[in-house]
Design an enzyme around this catalytic site. Sequence first.
Site, PDB file in Angstrom:
ATOM      1  CG  ASP A  34      41.637  41.944  35.888  1.00 31.33           C
ATOM      2  OD1 ASP A  34      41.735  42.894  35.914  1.00 31.33           O
ATOM      3  OD2 ASP A  34      40.233  41.369  35.632  1.00 31.33           O
ATOM      4  CG  MET A  36      44.783  42.268  41.111  1.00 33.45           C
ATOM      5  SD  MET A  36      43.211  41.781  41.891  1.00 33.45           S
ATOM      6  CE  MET A  36      42.137  42.476  40.676  1.00 33.45           C
ATOM      7  CG  MET A 138      39.252  50.280  38.041  1.00 31.29           C
ATOM      8  SD  MET A 138      38.973  49.707  37.217  1.00 31.29           S
ATOM      9  CE  MET A 138      38.323  48.274  38.460  1.00 31.29           C
ATOM     10  N   GLY A 143      40.439  44.999  42.711  1.00 31.21           N
ATOM     11  CA  GLY A 143      40.912  43.779  43.685  1.00 31.21           C
ATOM     12  C   GLY A 143      39.838  43.234  43.394  1.00 31.21           C
ATOM     13  CG  PHE A 144      37.563  41.130  45.448  1.00 27.58           C
ATOM     14  CD1 PHE A 144      38.447  40.051  46.000  1.00 27.58           C
ATOM     15  CD2 PHE A 144      38.903  42.050  46.550  1.00 27.58           C
ATOM     16  CE1 PHE A 144      39.908  39.888  47.011  1.00 27.58           C
ATOM     17  CE2 PHE A 144      39.665  42.337  46.932  1.00 27.58           C
ATOM     18  CZ  PHE A 144      40.177  41.093  47.454  1.00 27.58           C
ATOM     19  N   GLY A 145      36.393  41.008  41.421  1.00 28.98           N
ATOM     20  CA  GLY A 145      35.250  40.320  40.252  1.00 28.98           C
ATOM     21  C   GLY A 145      34.106  40.391  40.684  1.00 28.98           C
ATOM     22  N   GLY A 146      32.753  40.942  40.542  1.00 25.81           N
ATOM     23  CA  GLY A 146      31.561  40.310  40.855  1.00 25.81           C
ATOM     24  C   GLY A 146      31.752  41.714  41.746  1.00 25.81           C
ATOM     25  N   GLY A 178      31.545  45.504  37.553  1.00 23.12           N
ATOM     26  CA  GLY A 178      30.278  45.485  37.507  1.00 23.12           C
ATOM     27  C   GLY A 178      29.215  45.159  36.180  1.00 23.12           C
ATOM     28  N   GLY A 198      32.659  40.219  33.549  1.00 24.38           N
ATOM     29  CA  GLY A 198      33.711  39.732  34.034  1.00 24.38           C
ATOM     30  C   GLY A 198      32.630  38.482  34.507  1.00 24.38           C
ATOM     31  CB  SER A 199      30.601  38.051  37.276  1.00 29.20           C
ATOM     32  OG  SER A 199      30.741  39.034  38.083  1.00 29.20           O
TER      33      SER A 199
END
Length: 222
Positions: A34, A36, A138, A143-146, A178, A198-199
Site C-alpha cells: 500500500d 500512500m 475498496m 488510508g488505514f489498515g484494521g 476489513g 492485512g491485520s
Amino acid sequence: MIKVAPSILSADFVNLEHDVRSLGKTGVDYVHVDVMDGNFVPNITVGIPVVAAIKRISPLPLDVHLMIERPIRYVSQFIRAGADLLTIHVEADTAEQTRRALEQIRALGAHPSLSLKPGTPAEAVLPYLPLCDMILVMTVEPGFGGQRFMSDMIPKLKAIRGWIDEIKPDCELEVDGGVNIQTASICRENGANVLVTGSAYFHSPAPSAFVRTVKGGLVARS
Ligand code: DX5
Ligand code: ZN
C-alpha cells in the site's frame, strides 16, 4: 481460483524481511504493498525504494496499490522497482490520464488494475474495463489498515463481477479492507477472486490455516 494477498501495511516494519519471506510459506499468492502519499489519502506509507527492496526478497508477485494523486507521474518508476500488478485509483486523475496510465502500465510489462473508493459508483470502472487485468473494490475508506468491512459494498462487487464475466472474463476482482474469515466468505460468494488481508493475516496465530480458510477451505475445529 481464490487468491490471497496479505497487505504488508500490517507487517512488522522492523522485521520486514522476515515477514515478506514468510509469505512464501503460507500459501498466499501476492504481496500487497500500500503506497500512500498523504494527499489522496490522509496517511503516508512507503514508496519506490521500499517496493524495490521487497522485490529483492519477495517469493511472490508484488501487487502494488497506489493511493496517490496523479499516479501516471510514478507508474514507470514503480514498475522498474518491481510491481507486477499496479493499481491506480479512478478518482486520482482525469479520465484521459487514467486511461493513459493504464495503457502505460501494460506497455511497460505489468498488469494494469483500477480501484474505486467506497463512495465511487460501480459504473466508474466500465469505460476502463477492457484495459484492466484487475479491478480493486475498496471495502473500507482507503488510508488505514484494521478498519471494519463495509458490507454495503457487496452490490458494487456483484455488479462489477457481472460486467467482468460479460466484457473481460480473465480480469481479476480484488477486495481490500476489513477482510477476515467471516467477510472473506461474503466476498467470495459475491464474485471476488483476490482477497487482500492485512491485520487479520498478520495477527493470525496460524497463518497457513487462516489462508486455507479464507480461500474457502474447511474451517479447522479448535
Ligand atoms: C487500506 C489499504 C489496505 C489495508 C488492508 O487503505 O489499502 O490494503 O492495509 O488492511 P486490513 O485488512 O487490516 O483492512
Ligand atoms: Zn490496499
